[in-house]
Design a protein around this motif. Sequence first.
Motif, short mmCIF file in Angstrom:
data_model
loop_
_atom_site.label_atom_id
_atom_site.label_comp_id
_atom_site.label_asym_id
_atom_site.label_seq_id
_atom_site.Cartn_x
_atom_site.Cartn_y
_atom_site.Cartn_z
N ASP A 199 0.63 -1.28 0.02
CA ASP A 199 0.08 -0.21 0.15
C ASP A 199 1.01 1.01 0.17
N GLN B 126 3.10 -2.43 9.26
CA GLN B 126 1.95 -2.56 9.09
C GLN B 126 1.18 -1.93 9.71
N GLY B 127 0.67 -0.53 9.83
CA GLY B 127 -0.16 -0.67 10.66
C GLY B 127 -0.26 -0.04 11.83
N TYR C 58 0.22 4.21 0.59
CA TYR C 58 -0.72 5.38 0.93
C TYR C 58 0.04 5.14 2.56
N GLU C 59 0.47 3.23 2.80
CA GLU C 59 0.55 3.26 4.24
C GLU C 59 2.06 3.04 4.42
N LYS C 60 2.73 3.09 2.89
CA LYS C 60 4.35 3.21 3.00
C LYS C 60 5.09 5.00 2.96
N ARG D 257 3.17 7.21 4.83
CA ARG D 257 2.34 6.91 6.88
C ARG D 257 4.21 7.02 7.40
#
Length: 514
Positions: A162, A190-191, A164-166, A168
């Motif tokens: 993802d 992640q998360g 967008y997760e990277k 963030r």
Amino acid sequence: MKTDKEMFINVSAGSTRIALTDNGNLVELHIERADYDRMVGNIYKGKVQNVIPGMQAAFIDIGYESNAFLPFSEIASPENLKNLSFDDDDDEDNGKKSRKTPQKDFNPEKDMSIGDDILVQVIKEPFSGKGPRVTTEFSIPGSLMVLVPNANYIGISRKIADKYEKRRLRRTVKEFKPEGFGLIVRTIAQGKDAALLESDFKRVWEKWKDLDHKVKKKSAPILVFRDFTTSDQVIRDLFTPQVKRLVVDDKLLYKRISAYMKDVSPDQVKKLELMRGKGSIFHRNNIEEQIEKSLKRKVWMKSGAHLVIEHTEAMVVIDVNSGRFIGKKDHESNSLKINLEAAREVARQLRLRDIGGLIVIDFIDLQEASNRKKVFDELRSNLLKDRAKVSLTEFSNFGLLEMTRQRIGLNLLHTVSVECPTCNGLGRIGSHETTLTRLENWLKRFRAKARDRRLRISLHPEMVDYINETKSKVISGFMWDNWMLIEIQKDMHLSPDEFKVYSKKRREDVTEEV
């Protein structure tokens, strides 16, 4: 296909064993022996003992019984960066373009001298008389991230897809990343929220400060950083969200893992269980039986075909046999079916037994190139489940498939077993005929050297029975020809191909005299 992953940890006086199962099948086994200190991941302040341009390597004294092996290729090597993403939107090509690695202006042949201090990290355990393999590209692992000194980047695991997760994670880590250090964000991050990420960084940073203090104050060779224990490493690397439960049979380890998970993955704590009741955790979950099978040369498959796995000094050889398989189609179709099943089993066995180095697989011969391609693709796709780095080639002209698998530590066979004192690792012992020949030649040499004529020979009961039943006349003839009196007796403590000779005149063992 839906997977059902579980982890089980068994603690005993001799070792700690960690098993990972997938749909009830044992796929990984890690063993931490009580009397063996794992070295991979440890960082040492060492001293250069020798620089050998012809080998393109140096030997480093790190305080171990054998000098560590440092290839020149492991000095400022960019290999550690190839599974990282350096840009939120990068693909394989963009990632390569955006990497910033140290310039290789250091020439080991000219700039490295005997007696120099050097900081190295172990990347491969010592094995078969060889010292550990080391690199100068050291890093300090945490649970969620890895600190890389002498670098300046933020790398995100490519397994985080993802973008967008990277983005963030990169933004969060940038807030506390110190200048002049690299930070690698692991897949497990992640998360995770910013507080957990920063907390993990602080723990890693404290390890770095402690290491830096030892490097400045202590003389080489000395250990300046000890990596996680095997059990902690396995929890760190394998206890992913896909694992539905982790069962432990030891209260102290249960508490330690629980405290660790509360710091790193509070949402995962509910998956941790302490085994209740009597019995063995591995027996309850059909793991012990699978371990026993994983140590055997022959591996049976559901179809009735089997693999034979042979370890040699240079490589591991795997042979695929049709065994009891009775196909209903033509030879080519039957062979393809067996080979496809074997490809899946080979991938599982390599991972389970932790076999590394060069591996040669002899599949059943296939005439059609398209069928050989199917077997190659099946093996390659199943090897994707393996965390170790693997590389494989297409079938050779002789129908063999060659591959390599990353070797870090001892494989399962060498971890749980030692060389047989009877066969000395050969796997076979001398036949009765060979043993009798050796004995007769010994007696002839002894007859020429010594004057003793009355001897008592001790042999394994099987050997004595063989002589009495088939060779009694030979022994009698030998005694008459050499004018000797020989008494033969049974000794259960001897191996079948071993003998001991006792001189009645001198009243002592004379076996080693000739």
